[in-house]
Design an enzyme around this catalytic site. Structure first.
Site, mmCIF file in Angstrom:
data_model
loop_
_atom_site.group_PDB
_atom_site.id
_atom_site.type_symbol
_atom_site.label_atom_id
_atom_site.label_comp_id
_atom_site.label_asym_id
_atom_site.label_seq_id
_atom_site.Cartn_x
_atom_site.Cartn_y
_atom_site.Cartn_z
ATOM 1 N N GLU A 136 -64.482 43.495 82.892
ATOM 2 C CA GLU A 136 -64.708 43.257 84.322
ATOM 3 C C GLU A 136 -66.161 42.882 84.564
ATOM 4 O OE1 GLU A 136 -64.320 45.909 88.463
ATOM 5 O OE2 GLU A 136 -63.266 46.512 86.631
ATOM 6 N N GLU A 140 -70.654 43.614 94.071
ATOM 7 C CA GLU A 140 -70.120 44.509 95.092
ATOM 8 C C GLU A 140 -71.154 44.758 96.183
ATOM 9 O OE1 GLU A 140 -67.106 47.413 92.698
ATOM 10 O OE2 GLU A 140 -69.246 47.701 92.291
#
Length: 334
Positions: A136, A140
């Site tokens: 991943e 964010e």
């Protein structure tokens, strides 16, 4: 996520991912994209994308509902809202590509949601639900302080690479571009065309899906702050780009806002400004589509020639395509 949070929640998160998410995905031969890819979010393209319709559990205190992924005025909108009568108190949206993407440059143009206890995101992910290791790469925005962006990545379930970057602006107030270039030995992160951080350790290797979501946290107050239940909240996205050969011309989309073209003669109408507001943006694109679909029979400007953006004497789909290319910065002007 914060390393201290992951150390406590890793086992439960992996279990939830494998038990809850996996049943919603049937194992298929992975399609890995190796050519440039651009998605403008004017509408839902079910051939390329899917809206999540399940729950991740663990730290995600919401259920994903297709109804929470909508499209309006050239934008994809994720909405966090109350959920009544379900297993979760909140519902929200997650949008993900059907294909997988590997090394290359990724870019999004988005506006984050602002509120304590929530996360707006742009990331690549693959894991047990895809019969792959958990790899991943994250960009964010923690809603408690949207003047910062958090970068992180995982390789085979191992994260702990968080870096909090001071943006110098509030990501919830306007659209900006965010990107990362993923290579075998590094990940470079970009904000509005400027490289701001490089990571070089434990770099992921497995192609993943491009994803975006908005969610309230549960049990991670130290990281996100305690969610106060405020709804509705929205994160907005204009486009996603992917270039397998890296940053285009060593310079990703540099401009944080869409600037109108400046005519040689300031008295001339602005090409592409079909709604007559003095700017060329996604609202003009949406209005142009309605015209071609015959929902409207003329534009709300006096000079209809502003829609002839390629100057061939006709107003047709070729002009719409050119307008789209301008909005995604594929061409510098109209």
């Amino acid at each position: 996520m914060k390393n201290r949070v992951i150390s406590l929640l890793m086992a439960s998160l992996l279990l939830v991912l494998s038990v809850i998410v996996a049943p919603f995905y049937k194992a298929e031969a992975a399609t890995v994209v190796n050519t440039p890819f651009v998605a403008v979010f004017s509408n839902f393209d079910s051939s390329q994308w899917e809206k999540a319709d399940w729950a991740n559990g663990s730290v995600f205190n919401c259920v994903w509902k297709p109804s929470q992924v909508t499209f309006s005025n050239g934008k994809m909108i994720l909405t966090l809202d109350r959920e009544y009568g379900g297993s979760y108190p909140y519902k929200s949206g997650e949008y993900r590509s059907k294909s997988f993407f590997g090394y290359g440059y990724y870019e999004v143009r988005m506006k984050a949601a602002k509120n304590v206890g929530i996360v707006s995101s742009f990331f690549t992910y693959t894991g047990p639900s895809d019969n792959n290791p958990w790899d991943e790469i994250d960009i964010e925005f923690l809603g408690k302080d949207t003047t910062k962006a958090q970068f992180n990545w995982y390789k085979n379930e191992v994260g702990g690479n968080e870096y909090l970057h001071n943006l110098g602006f509030d990501a919830s107030q306007d659209f900006h571009t965010y990107g990362f270039e993923w290579r075998p030995d590094y990940i470079d992160f970009y904000v509005d065309g400027k490289k701001v951080y490089r990571g070089t350790r434990n770099i992921p290797v497995t192609p993943g899906k491009i994803m975006m979501n908005l969610w309230p946290g549960k049990g991670v107050d130290e990281w996100l702050g305690r969610y106060d239940g405020r709804t509705p909240l929205q994160a907005e996205y204009e486009y996603v780009k992917y270039y397998p050969n890296g940053v285009p011309q060593d310079n990703p989309t540099p401009t944080p806002t869409i600037a109108p073209s400046t005519p040689t003669n300031p008295n001339l109408p602005l090409k592409g400004d079909v709604n007559g507001d003095g700017h060329v943006n996604s609202s003009d694109y949406s209005l142009f589509k309605r015209y071609l679909l015959r929902v409207i029979d003329r534009f709300p400007v006096g000079d209809q020639s502003v829609a002839d953006v390629n100057r061939d004497g006709r107003i047709d789909s070729t002009d719409l395509t050119m307008l789209k290319r301008y909005l995604i910065r594929a061409i510098p002007s109209l």
